[in-house]
Design an enzyme around this catalytic site. Structure first.
Site, short mmCIF file in Angstrom:
data_model
loop_
_atom_site.label_atom_id
_atom_site.label_comp_id
_atom_site.label_asym_id
_atom_site.label_seq_id
_atom_site.Cartn_x
_atom_site.Cartn_y
_atom_site.Cartn_z
N ASP A 134 -3.06 -8.56 -7.29
CA ASP A 134 -2.67 -8.95 -5.92
C ASP A 134 -3.37 -10.26 -5.54
O ASP A 134 -4.25 -10.27 -4.69
CB ASP A 134 -3.09 -7.80 -4.97
CG ASP A 134 -2.75 -8.09 -3.53
OD1 ASP A 134 -1.85 -8.91 -3.27
OD2 ASP A 134 -3.40 -7.49 -2.64
N HIS A 191 0.82 -1.22 0.00
CA HIS A 191 0.00 0.00 0.00
C HIS A 191 0.85 1.27 0.00
O HIS A 191 0.43 2.28 -0.55
CB HIS A 191 -1.00 -0.03 1.16
CG HIS A 191 -1.99 -1.17 1.02
ND1 HIS A 191 -2.50 -1.86 2.10
CD2 HIS A 191 -2.55 -1.73 -0.08
CE1 HIS A 191 -3.34 -2.80 1.65
NE2 HIS A 191 -3.37 -2.74 0.35
N GLU A 216 -13.63 -8.80 -7.47
CA GLU A 216 -13.43 -9.74 -6.36
C GLU A 216 -14.26 -10.98 -6.67
O GLU A 216 -15.43 -10.88 -7.03
CB GLU A 216 -13.85 -9.08 -5.03
CG GLU A 216 -13.89 -10.01 -3.84
CD GLU A 216 -12.59 -10.78 -3.54
OE1 GLU A 216 -11.51 -10.17 -3.52
OE2 GLU A 216 -12.67 -12.00 -3.38
N SER A 250 -6.63 -2.12 -0.64
CA SER A 250 -6.21 -1.43 -1.87
C SER A 250 -7.34 -0.63 -2.52
O SER A 250 -7.08 0.46 -3.05
CB SER A 250 -5.59 -2.42 -2.86
OG SER A 250 -6.46 -3.51 -3.12
C1 LIG Z 1 -4.51 -10.67 -1.26
S1 LIG Z 1 -6.24 -10.50 -1.32
C2 LIG Z 1 -6.49 -8.90 -1.94
C3 LIG Z 1 -6.14 -7.79 -1.01
C4 LIG Z 1 -6.36 -6.40 -1.58
N1 LIG Z 1 -5.80 -6.27 -2.91
C5 LIG Z 1 -5.78 -5.35 -0.68
O1 LIG Z 1 -4.61 -5.00 -0.84
O2 LIG Z 1 -6.49 -4.83 0.17
C6 LIG Z 1 -6.70 -11.47 -2.69
C7 LIG Z 1 -8.19 -11.46 -2.99
O3 LIG Z 1 -8.39 -12.03 -4.29
C8 LIG Z 1 -9.61 -12.76 -4.29
N2 LIG Z 1 -9.52 -13.66 -5.45
C9 LIG Z 1 -8.94 -14.88 -5.55
N3 LIG Z 1 -8.92 -15.29 -6.84
C10 LIG Z 1 -9.48 -14.29 -7.57
C11 LIG Z 1 -9.69 -14.06 -8.96
N4 LIG Z 1 -9.32 -14.97 -9.88
N5 LIG Z 1 -10.28 -12.92 -9.36
C12 LIG Z 1 -10.66 -11.98 -8.44
N6 LIG Z 1 -10.45 -12.11 -7.13
C13 LIG Z 1 -9.87 -13.24 -6.69
C14 LIG Z 1 -9.64 -13.39 -2.92
O4 LIG Z 1 -10.98 -13.73 -2.56
C15 LIG Z 1 -9.04 -12.29 -2.05
O5 LIG Z 1 -10.04 -11.47 -1.51
#
Ligand SMILES: C[S@@+](CC[C@H](N)C(=O)[O-])C[C@H]1O[C@@H](n2cnc3c(N)ncnc32)[C@H](O)[C@@H]1O
Length: 282
Positions: free
Chosen positions: A168, A18, A117, A99
């Site tokens: 991410d 971040h 998501e 994020s």
């Molecule tokens: C590491 S977290 C994200 C954190 C966020 N980017 C942040 O920094 O606040 C990863 C997220 O991706 C979601 N996820 C997993 N596979 C996915 C996909 N193929 N497409 C979209 N979201 C996905 C998960 O449910 C999870 O909430």
């Protein structure tokens, strides 16, 4: 899909991600021309650090909590910490923004943000959080239960021509690094001038070079910059010993400030004397 980011919100990995995300967003704000942001793996946007899941791991204690009391933060880190303070009372660190929230805070009226998501429950929570935190922001779109990799293919190139894709993933799947390389290949073919920012875990530091090289070899990719942070000696290679951020077309302000940021963050987030970072042009 077992991964839930609420167990990890505000940990050292979120801090690195971040801080660098905010620096990149500040760079995009330097021109009046509109920008577009795509967050392929958005999470829920706001995390309750007093909640059961966050309390179970306590990871924010060795992440954001280590920064809050400091009065000697470099300006870029100070600005990130101010955003976190803005959602908390002065007495207590309770909320940690994700994020989507950092992106939303940097939007001007002409800019827009698309959030993907995939998790059914988390995407509902994200949509609800965006509605309650940013009720007037028509330029934020939440794509619920949507695969971020698919959205990347479908939505690029954006009409705005300027902007950033943040990737991410949870890295639950064995081939997640390959999926990221495929997504970047698709992305750059469609939109060569966009900024791409990828977060990745580091368990065994020796395996990361392979990922870096695969990105570097993508057709059309010229400028690749990576920042790898180890918070401890990687003796146990099954643990999350660090993490990295890789940028295609890195913003100038980020590469320029990286040593100030990492010279400060590395000892602060260290868990033993093996903590170190490297920032490299590939
Ligand atoms: C590491 S977290 C994200 C954190 C966020 N980017 C942040 O920094 O606040 C990863 C997220 O991706 C979601 N996820 C997993 N596979 C996915 C996909 N193929 N497409 C979209 N979201 C996905 C998960 O449910 C999870 O909430």
């Amino acid at each position: 899909m077992n991964y839930r980011h609420s167990y990890h919100a505000g940990n050292f990995a979120d801090v690195l991600k971040h801080v660098l995300q905010c620096v990149a967003l500040e760079y995009l704000q330097q021109k009046d021309k509109p920008f577009w942001l795509l967050d392929t793996h958005a999470g829920i946007g706001m995390y309750d650090l007093q909640g059961e899941q966050a309390q179970k791991t306590g990871e924010a204690t060795d992440g954001i909590a280590r920064l809050l009391a400091r009065d000697d933060l470099p300006p870029a880190i100070q600005r990130y910490v101010e955003w976190v303070k803005q959602v908390n009372s002065p007495e207590q660190l309770r909320w940690y923004p994700g994020s989507p929230w950092f992106s939303a805070q940097h939007l001007r009226p002409q800019d827009s943000l698309t959030l993907c998501e995939m998790h059914p429950q988390d995407s509902g929570a994200l949509a609800e959080n965006v509605r309650s935190e940013f009720p007037a922001a028509k330029q934020i779109k939440v794509l619920e239960q949507t695969n971020g990799y698919g959205a990347l293919k479908a939505l690029l190139p954006p009409p705005q021509k300027r902007g950033m894709v943040l990737i991410d993933p949870p890295f639950e799947q064995r081939d997640e690094f390959e999926q990221v390389v495929r997504a970047l290949t698709d992305g750059v073919r469609r939109w060569a001038t966009g900024i791409y920012a990828v977060w990745y875990p580091i368990k065994d530091p020796l395996t990361i070079g392979d990922f870096h090289q695969k990105v570097k070899r993508i057709a059309g990719v010229e400028k690749v910059f990576a920042v790898d942070l180890l918070i401890r000696t990687a003796t146990d290679r099954s643990k999350l010993n660090g993490c990295g951020m890789l940028f295609i077309n890195p913003p100038f302000g980020l590469t320029e400030q990286i040593h100030d940021i990492m010279d400060y963050l590395t000892p602060l987030l260290a868990q033993d004397r093996g903590a170190e970072y490297q920032s490299i042009w590939l």
